[in-house]
Scaffold this active site. Structure first.
Site, PDB file in Angstrom:
ATOM      1  CG  ASP A  21       6.374   7.343  26.091  1.00  0.00           C
ATOM      2  OD1 ASP A  21       5.188   7.116  25.798  1.00  0.00           O
ATOM      3  OD2 ASP A  21       6.723   8.140  26.971  1.00  0.00           O
ATOM      4  N   GLY A  85       4.861  10.309  36.380  1.00  0.00           N
ATOM      5  CA  GLY A  85       5.505  11.461  35.778  1.00  0.00           C
ATOM      6  C   GLY A  85       4.418  12.407  35.291  1.00  0.00           C
TER       7      GLY A  85
END
Length: 109
Positions: A21, A85
């Protein structure tokens, strides 16, 4: 042993893939990547800002370019990932120039 090795040991018949990521943010300019600490610390301990939600930001950049009929390299954006998030990422000419997270999801600009 890595997490992937453990998963393979526990689930040998299941295909596994790893998606990093943080790769989306790997080309950040020094001012957005480096902490204001002595260079020796950065070198010795690998201290740097990484960034998160890169897969989401990469998709949003590509999709925005598609919807606008432009190439990603023509985009100047501030993207916001909201969900599991939250983070923001500034893009100039399709390249990441800053982001709202560093070594942890709690770090902000």
């Amino acid at each position: 042993m890595t997490v992937l090795d453990t998963a393979r040991d526990l689930l040998p018949d299941v295909p596994h893939a790893v998606c990093f990521d943080t790769v989306f943010h790997s080309g950040l300019p020094a001012g957005a990547r480096e902490y204001a600490v002595p260079a020796g610390w950065r070198d010795a301990y690998g201290l740097r800002r990484y960034g998160f939600h890169g897969l989401s930001h990469a998709w949003a950049l590509a999709r925005t370019a598609q919807l606008l009929g432009r190439r990603p390299q023509q985009q100047h954006l501030v993207m916001v990932h909201l969900g599991g998030g939250c983070s923001a990422c500034a893009v100039r000419e399709g390249r990441r120039v800053d982001k709202a997270m560093g070594s942890t999801p709690l770090e902000v600009w």
